[in-house]
Write a protein that holds these residues in place. Sequence first.
Motif, PDB file in Angstrom:
ATOM      1  N   PRO A 181       0.807  -1.229   0.000  1.00 54.46           N
ATOM      2  CA  PRO A 181       0.000   0.000   0.000  1.00 54.46           C
ATOM      3  C   PRO A 181       0.840   1.279   0.000  1.00 54.46           C
ATOM      4  CG  PRO A 181      -0.853  -1.570   1.594  1.00 54.46           C
ATOM      5  CD  PRO A 181       0.462  -2.112   1.112  1.00 54.46           C
ATOM      6  N   ASN A 182       2.099   1.163   0.385  1.00 54.03           N
ATOM      7  CA  ASN A 182       3.001   2.310   0.394  1.00 54.03           C
ATOM      8  C   ASN A 182       3.686   2.394  -0.967  1.00 54.03           C
ATOM      9  OD1 ASN A 182       5.045   4.170   0.751  1.00 54.03           O
ATOM     10  ND2 ASN A 182       5.638   3.420   2.772  1.00 54.03           N
ATOM     11  N   PRO A 183       3.430   3.440  -1.753  1.00 51.79           N
ATOM     12  CA  PRO A 183       4.023   3.524  -3.089  1.00 51.79           C
ATOM     13  C   PRO A 183       5.550   3.620  -3.090  1.00 51.79           C
ATOM     14  CG  PRO A 183       2.847   5.548  -2.541  1.00 51.79           C
ATOM     15  CD  PRO A 183       2.566   4.584  -1.445  1.00 51.79           C
ATOM     16  N   SER A 184       6.148   3.945  -1.957  1.00 51.13           N
ATOM     17  CA  SER A 184       7.608   4.031  -1.870  1.00 51.13           C
ATOM     18  C   SER A 184       8.255   2.712  -1.457  1.00 51.13           C
ATOM     19  CB  SER A 184       8.015   5.121  -0.874  1.00 51.13           C
ATOM     20  OG  SER A 184       7.594   6.379  -1.338  1.00 51.13           O
ATOM     21  N   SER A 185       7.445   1.711  -1.111  1.00 52.44           N
ATOM     22  CA  SER A 185       7.969   0.429  -0.643  1.00 52.44           C
ATOM     23  C   SER A 185       7.532  -0.703  -1.565  1.00 52.44           C
ATOM     24  CB  SER A 185       7.467   0.134   0.773  1.00 52.44           C
ATOM     25  OG  SER A 185       7.925   1.086   1.696  1.00 52.44           O
ATOM     26  N   LEU A 186       8.427  -1.654  -1.749  1.00 52.05           N
ATOM     27  CA  LEU A 186       8.145  -2.834  -2.553  1.00 52.05           C
ATOM     28  C   LEU A 186       8.666  -4.047  -1.797  1.00 52.05           C
ATOM     29  CD1 LEU A 186       6.895  -3.486  -5.356  1.00 52.05           C
ATOM     30  CD2 LEU A 186       9.211  -3.513  -6.258  1.00 52.05           C
ATOM     31  N   LYS A 187       7.900  -5.112  -1.860  1.00 57.12           N
ATOM     32  CA  LYS A 187       8.222  -6.353  -1.156  1.00 57.12           C
ATOM     33  C   LYS A 187       8.912  -7.311  -2.131  1.00 57.12           C
ATOM     34  CE  LYS A 187       5.590  -9.854   1.365  1.00 57.12           C
ATOM     35  NZ  LYS A 187       4.231 -10.217   1.785  1.00 57.12           N
ATOM     36  N   PHE A 188      10.122  -7.754  -1.773  1.00 54.27           N
ATOM     37  CA  PHE A 188      10.869  -8.730  -2.557  1.00 54.27           C
ATOM     38  C   PHE A 188      10.755 -10.064  -1.820  1.00 54.27           C
ATOM     39  CE2 PHE A 188      12.471  -4.673  -3.802  1.00 54.27           C
ATOM     40  CZ  PHE A 188      12.799  -4.799  -5.140  1.00 54.27           C
ATOM     41  N   VAL A 189       9.997 -10.985  -2.393  1.00 55.07           N
ATOM     42  CA  VAL A 189       9.718 -12.275  -1.759  1.00 55.07           C
ATOM     43  C   VAL A 189      10.730 -13.300  -2.255  1.00 55.07           C
ATOM     44  CG1 VAL A 189       7.973 -14.043  -1.346  1.00 55.07           C
ATOM     45  CG2 VAL A 189       7.267 -11.659  -1.676  1.00 55.07           C
ATOM     46  N   LEU A 190      11.338 -14.016  -1.311  1.00 55.45           N
ATOM     47  CA  LEU A 190      12.354 -15.013  -1.630  1.00 55.45           C
ATOM     48  C   LEU A 190      11.810 -16.412  -1.392  1.00 55.45           C
ATOM     49  CD1 LEU A 190      13.828 -12.315  -0.458  1.00 55.45           C
ATOM     50  CD2 LEU A 190      15.830 -13.723  -0.674  1.00 55.45           C
ATOM     51  N   SER A 191      12.431 -17.384  -2.001  1.00 51.72           N
ATOM     52  CA  SER A 191      11.982 -18.774  -1.858  1.00 51.72           C
ATOM     53  C   SER A 191      12.654 -19.461  -0.672  1.00 51.72           C
ATOM     54  CB  SER A 191      12.248 -19.551  -3.148  1.00 51.72           C
ATOM     55  OG  SER A 191      13.616 -19.482  -3.471  1.00 51.72           O
ATOM     56  N   GLN A 192      13.168 -18.687   0.259  1.00 55.78           N
ATOM     57  CA  GLN A 192      13.795 -19.263   1.451  1.00 55.78           C
ATOM     58  C   GLN A 192      13.464 -18.414   2.671  1.00 55.78           C
ATOM     59  OE1 GLN A 192      17.998 -18.685   0.212  1.00 55.78           O
ATOM     60  NE2 GLN A 192      18.263 -17.899   2.272  1.00 55.78           N
ATOM     61  N   THR A 193      13.614 -19.020   3.830  1.00 56.19           N
ATOM     62  CA  THR A 193      13.349 -18.318   5.081  1.00 56.19           C
ATOM     63  C   THR A 193      14.540 -17.437   5.432  1.00 56.19           C
ATOM     64  OG1 THR A 193      11.957 -20.119   5.859  1.00 56.19           O
ATOM     65  CG2 THR A 193      12.811 -18.618   7.525  1.00 56.19           C
ATOM     66  N   LEU A 194      14.255 -16.188   5.745  1.00 58.85           N
ATOM     67  CA  LEU A 194      15.291 -15.259   6.192  1.00 58.85           C
ATOM     68  C   LEU A 194      15.335 -15.193   7.708  1.00 58.85           C
ATOM     69  CD1 LEU A 194      14.530 -12.330   3.732  1.00 58.85           C
ATOM     70  CD2 LEU A 194      16.383 -13.987   3.571  1.00 58.85           C
ATOM     71  N   LEU A 195      14.152 -15.110   8.310  1.00 59.42           N
ATOM     72  CA  LEU A 195      14.027 -15.024   9.762  1.00 59.42           C
ATOM     73  C   LEU A 195      13.050 -16.086  10.242  1.00 59.42           C
ATOM     74  CD1 LEU A 195      13.633 -11.168  10.324  1.00 59.42           C
ATOM     75  CD2 LEU A 195      15.635 -12.556  10.782  1.00 59.42           C
ATOM     76  N   PRO A 196      13.486 -16.993  11.091  1.00 58.13           N
ATOM     77  CA  PRO A 196      12.563 -18.015  11.581  1.00 58.13           C
ATOM     78  C   PRO A 196      11.485 -17.451  12.506  1.00 58.13           C
ATOM     79  CG  PRO A 196      14.751 -18.285  12.540  1.00 58.13           C
ATOM     80  CD  PRO A 196      14.834 -17.166  11.551  1.00 58.13           C
ATOM     81  N   ARG A 197      11.782 -16.324  13.143  1.00 62.46           N
ATOM     82  CA  ARG A 197      10.816 -15.676  14.044  1.00 62.46           C
ATOM     83  C   ARG A 197      10.960 -14.166  13.920  1.00 62.46           C
ATOM     84  NH1 ARG A 197      11.219 -17.772  20.047  1.00 62.46           N
ATOM     85  NH2 ARG A 197       9.249 -16.690  20.092  1.00 62.46           N
ATOM     86  N   GLY A 198       9.845 -13.469  14.135  1.00 56.64           N
ATOM     87  CA  GLY A 198       9.888 -12.019  14.214  1.00 56.64           C
ATOM     88  C   GLY A 198      10.199 -11.326  12.907  1.00 56.64           C
ATOM     89  N   SER A 199      10.655 -10.090  13.046  1.00 54.44           N
ATOM     90  CA  SER A 199      11.003  -9.252  11.905  1.00 54.44           C
ATOM     91  C   SER A 199      12.135  -8.330  12.338  1.00 54.44           C
ATOM     92  CB  SER A 199       9.784  -8.443  11.457  1.00 54.44           C
ATOM     93  OG  SER A 199       9.339  -7.596  12.508  1.00 54.44           O
ATOM     94  N   ALA A 200      12.711  -7.634  11.374  1.00 59.16           N
ATOM     95  CA  ALA A 200      13.801  -6.710  11.672  1.00 59.16           C
ATOM     96  C   ALA A 200      13.646  -5.476  10.789  1.00 59.16           C
ATOM     97  CB  ALA A 200      15.145  -7.377  11.427  1.00 59.16           C
ATOM     98  N   ASP A 201      13.633  -4.314  11.416  1.00 57.65           N
ATOM     99  CA  ASP A 201      13.430  -3.054  10.714  1.00 57.65           C
ATOM    100  C   ASP A 201      14.703  -2.227  10.782  1.00 57.65           C
ATOM    101  OD1 ASP A 201      11.833  -1.188   9.311  1.00 57.65           O
ATOM    102  OD2 ASP A 201      11.427  -0.084  11.161  1.00 57.65           O
TER     103      ASP A 201
END
Length: 185
Positions: free
Chosen positions: A8-28
């Motif tokens: 929804p944010n025109p300045s942000s784009l989500k790059f989805v990968l075929s692997q897990t980056l973080l098993p839990r949570g998120s990082a900003d």
Amino acid sequence: MIYTEITPNPSSLKFVLSQTLLPRGSADFPNLESADEAPLVKKLFDFTFVDRVFLGANFITVTKLDSFQWEEVIPVVKDFLKGYIASGQPILSEQYLEEINASNEPDPVEDEVTQKIKSLLESHVRPAVAMDGGDIIYEDFQDGVVKLRLQGSCSGCPSSTMTLKAGIEGLLTRMVPEVKSVEAV
């Protein structure tokens, strides 16, 4: 494999990968200075168009500066991510991963209302917000006011106020009578 999803944010784009980056949570990572424990993110900030980076379970949300167009940014980010992931270099330091895991552990001394608020956020809100490339983190509950931190594409998004007030506040005030309002911090 990497593909993109709009947010929804025109300045942000989500790059989805075929692997897990973080098993839990998120990082900003709102800026380069916040990325000391994140080798992948530090390298993303080398690109002049990167304004903010957010990591989710299997995606990276890149917020670009408004002076750049997505058409010029997408191929550069995709190529970089493919090469970086294939190289086997660390995404985050072990210490940072431990901190993320520790911050996601439940607090055994929380009162029942706080536990209910967190449970609703975890089961209803965070999955929906992650689909849009962001996250919402519980910060505090006092005097009927829930305070939440917006991350990723939610930070600075034109529709974040609507999501916060109409969506999250509506859910929490209906499900937890002690909640009177929700605010972003």
